[in-house]
Design a protein around this motif. Sequence first.
Motif, PDB file in Angstrom:
ATOM      1  N   GLU A  85      34.479 -31.467 -21.676  1.00 39.64           N
ATOM      2  CA  GLU A  85      35.434 -31.420 -21.004  1.00 39.64           C
ATOM      3  C   GLU A  85      35.975 -29.766 -21.203  1.00 39.64           C
ATOM      4  OE1 GLU A  85      35.068 -33.914 -23.301  1.00 39.64           O
ATOM      5  OE2 GLU A  85      34.882 -35.135 -21.556  1.00 39.64           O
ATOM      6  N   GLN A  86      36.019 -29.093 -22.585  1.00 38.08           N
ATOM      7  CA  GLN A  86      36.234 -27.712 -22.703  1.00 38.08           C
ATOM      8  C   GLN A  86      35.574 -27.039 -21.767  1.00 38.08           C
ATOM      9  OE1 GLN A  86      35.823 -27.565 -26.916  1.00 38.08           O
ATOM     10  NE2 GLN A  86      38.016 -28.122 -27.289  1.00 38.08           N
ATOM     11  N   LEU A  87      34.059 -27.022 -22.097  1.00 35.34           N
ATOM     12  CA  LEU A  87      33.315 -26.229 -21.292  1.00 35.34           C
ATOM     13  C   LEU A  87      33.515 -26.253 -19.786  1.00 35.34           C
ATOM     14  CD1 LEU A  87      29.948 -27.005 -23.272  1.00 35.34           C
ATOM     15  CD2 LEU A  87      31.586 -25.216 -23.493  1.00 35.34           C
ATOM     16  N   GLN A  88      33.528 -27.718 -19.211  1.00 36.63           N
ATOM     17  CA  GLN A  88      33.969 -27.706 -17.890  1.00 36.63           C
ATOM     18  C   GLN A  88      35.176 -27.034 -17.509  1.00 36.63           C
ATOM     19  OE1 GLN A  88      34.098 -31.948 -17.638  1.00 36.63           O
ATOM     20  NE2 GLN A  88      32.270 -32.171 -16.619  1.00 36.63           N
ATOM     21  N   SER A  89      36.412 -26.998 -18.239  1.00 34.57           N
ATOM     22  CA  SER A  89      37.396 -26.192 -17.984  1.00 34.57           C
ATOM     23  C   SER A  89      37.141 -24.837 -18.140  1.00 34.57           C
ATOM     24  CB  SER A  89      38.552 -26.454 -18.900  1.00 34.57           C
ATOM     25  OG  SER A  89      38.948 -27.822 -18.626  1.00 34.57           O
ATOM     26  N   PHE A  90      36.286 -24.265 -18.958  1.00 34.80           N
ATOM     27  CA  PHE A  90      36.213 -22.971 -19.192  1.00 34.80           C
ATOM     28  C   PHE A  90      35.472 -22.345 -17.990  1.00 34.80           C
ATOM     29  CE2 PHE A  90      32.787 -20.011 -21.176  1.00 34.80           C
ATOM     30  CZ  PHE A  90      33.608 -18.763 -21.026  1.00 34.80           C
ATOM     31  N   VAL A  91      34.381 -23.049 -17.404  1.00 35.72           N
ATOM     32  CA  VAL A  91      33.494 -22.577 -16.190  1.00 35.72           C
ATOM     33  C   VAL A  91      34.081 -22.607 -15.182  1.00 35.72           C
ATOM     34  CG1 VAL A  91      31.586 -23.164 -15.148  1.00 35.72           C
ATOM     35  CG2 VAL A  91      31.211 -23.320 -17.654  1.00 35.72           C
ATOM     36  N   ALA A  92      35.178 -23.872 -15.009  1.00 28.96           N
ATOM     37  CA  ALA A  92      35.752 -23.710 -13.670  1.00 28.96           C
ATOM     38  C   ALA A  92      36.815 -22.695 -13.740  1.00 28.96           C
ATOM     39  CB  ALA A  92      36.668 -25.087 -13.592  1.00 28.96           C
ATOM     40  N   ALA A  93      37.558 -22.327 -14.860  1.00 30.36           N
ATOM     41  CA  ALA A  93      38.488 -21.274 -14.558  1.00 30.36           C
ATOM     42  C   ALA A  93      37.757 -19.958 -14.319  1.00 30.36           C
ATOM     43  CB  ALA A  93      39.318 -21.123 -16.249  1.00 30.36           C
ATOM     44  N   ALA A  94      36.557 -19.658 -15.072  1.00 35.85           N
ATOM     45  CA  ALA A  94      36.198 -18.408 -14.970  1.00 35.85           C
ATOM     46  C   ALA A  94      35.387 -18.165 -13.509  1.00 35.85           C
ATOM     47  CB  ALA A  94      34.681 -18.315 -15.839  1.00 35.85           C
ATOM     48  N   GLU A  95      34.833 -19.445 -12.927  1.00 33.69           N
ATOM     49  CA  GLU A  95      34.460 -19.240 -11.596  1.00 33.69           C
ATOM     50  C   GLU A  95      35.525 -19.364 -10.339  1.00 33.69           C
ATOM     51  OE1 GLU A  95      30.067 -21.753 -12.130  1.00 33.69           O
ATOM     52  OE2 GLU A  95      31.891 -22.642 -11.115  1.00 33.69           O
ATOM     53  N   THR A  96      36.543 -20.134 -10.650  1.00 31.93           N
ATOM     54  CA  THR A  96      37.660 -19.828  -9.666  1.00 31.93           C
ATOM     55  C   THR A  96      38.698 -18.883  -9.683  1.00 31.93           C
ATOM     56  OG1 THR A  96      39.228 -21.404 -10.943  1.00 31.93           O
ATOM     57  CG2 THR A  96      37.349 -22.637  -9.114  1.00 31.93           C
ATOM     58  N   GLY A  97      38.950 -18.129 -10.910  1.00 33.16           N
ATOM     59  CA  GLY A  97      39.458 -17.010 -11.229  1.00 33.16           C
ATOM     60  C   GLY A  97      40.949 -17.455 -11.733  1.00 33.16           C
ATOM     61  N   PHE A 153      43.548 -20.806 -13.804  1.00 28.42           N
ATOM     62  CA  PHE A 153      43.640 -22.020 -14.366  1.00 28.42           C
ATOM     63  C   PHE A 153      44.059 -23.048 -13.454  1.00 28.42           C
ATOM     64  CE2 PHE A 153      44.415 -19.496 -18.345  1.00 28.42           C
ATOM     65  CZ  PHE A 153      42.984 -19.575 -18.800  1.00 28.42           C
ATOM     66  N   SER A 154      44.900 -22.558 -12.393  1.00 30.80           N
ATOM     67  CA  SER A 154      45.517 -23.500 -11.452  1.00 30.80           C
ATOM     68  C   SER A 154      44.501 -23.857 -10.515  1.00 30.80           C
ATOM     69  CB  SER A 154      46.731 -22.851 -10.518  1.00 30.80           C
ATOM     70  OG  SER A 154      46.294 -21.652 -10.078  1.00 30.80           O
ATOM     71  N   ALA A 155      43.577 -23.109 -10.167  1.00 32.45           N
ATOM     72  CA  ALA A 155      42.449 -23.269  -9.137  1.00 32.45           C
ATOM     73  C   ALA A 155      41.494 -24.318  -9.868  1.00 32.45           C
ATOM     74  CB  ALA A 155      41.827 -22.123  -8.637  1.00 32.45           C
ATOM     75  N   ALA A 156      41.401 -23.949 -11.152  1.00 29.91           N
ATOM     76  CA  ALA A 156      40.341 -24.790 -11.976  1.00 29.91           C
ATOM     77  C   ALA A 156      40.763 -26.304 -12.073  1.00 29.91           C
ATOM     78  CB  ALA A 156      40.258 -24.056 -13.572  1.00 29.91           C
ATOM     79  N   ALA A 157      42.235 -26.375 -12.099  1.00 35.30           N
ATOM     80  CA  ALA A 157      42.832 -27.453 -12.138  1.00 35.30           C
ATOM     81  C   ALA A 157      42.444 -28.359 -10.927  1.00 35.30           C
ATOM     82  CB  ALA A 157      44.157 -27.376 -12.540  1.00 35.30           C
ATOM     83  N   ARG A 158      42.771 -27.562  -9.850  1.00 31.68           N
ATOM     84  CA  ARG A 158      42.345 -28.285  -8.533  1.00 31.68           C
ATOM     85  C   ARG A 158      41.060 -28.690  -8.376  1.00 31.68           C
ATOM     86  NH1 ARG A 158      45.867 -24.284  -7.006  1.00 31.68           N
ATOM     87  NH2 ARG A 158      44.493 -22.825  -6.193  1.00 31.68           N
ATOM     88  N   ARG A 159      40.119 -27.899  -8.852  1.00 34.32           N
ATOM     89  CA  ARG A 159      38.844 -28.092  -8.751  1.00 34.32           C
ATOM     90  C   ARG A 159      38.506 -29.276  -9.629  1.00 34.32           C
ATOM     91  NH1 ARG A 159      33.790 -24.357 -10.654  1.00 34.32           N
ATOM     92  NH2 ARG A 159      34.168 -23.254  -8.528  1.00 34.32           N
ATOM     93  N   LEU A 160      39.016 -29.490 -10.707  1.00 33.96           N
ATOM     94  CA  LEU A 160      38.846 -30.743 -11.608  1.00 33.96           C
ATOM     95  C   LEU A 160      39.638 -32.026 -11.592  1.00 33.96           C
ATOM     96  CD1 LEU A 160      38.058 -28.446 -14.846  1.00 33.96           C
ATOM     97  CD2 LEU A 160      36.382 -29.400 -13.525  1.00 33.96           C
TER      98      LEU A 160
END
Length: 195
Positions: free
Chosen positions: A5-17, A19-26
Amino acid sequence: MVSLEQLQSFVAAAETGSFSAAARRLRKAQSAVSTQVANLETDLNLALFRRDGRMPTLTPAGERLLAEARVVLDRREHLIGVARSLEEHVENRLVLAIDELYPEHALGALFAEFAARFPTVELEILFPLMEDVSRLVLDGGADLGVMWRQEVLPTELGFHTLGWVPLKLVCGRGHPLARGSTVPAETAPAWPGRS
């Protein structure tokens, strides 16, 4: 301990730019994503993002570990895919013997389509001479074989015609055929054998 879960959040935040966009993706709360990334940084004892600007940006350590995190998540997906294939009784490994004279341009698209349809199946490709293809299948060294049609086909194997490949006949300048004689075009079928 580092979690998926930590890695998923890290990758999503890096790819979307963000934390809010990463939250929406996840499909998670932004606070949950931020917490997962912060906990990952604590567990690794490294800062993965700079937070001094409007949007978080990767640190050099974050850039380096992003590639590693993607590998871990990809392997997780691969493991799930292999398990699904086993559950559905799909072969997880296939050995294919192809006559080395078979046209290479015809194989690239075929293997790409195979990889897209069966991404978790390990494919081993052998390139023996024509007469060795059927022998490999008969001896169990290959699951499938693709070869040119032979005059005598082993009766122990089943065969299926894949199609026809045109053959271009050429000769040297000094050969009698080079003096204007023509030879009718011939084609030869390629046959895969299977046990």
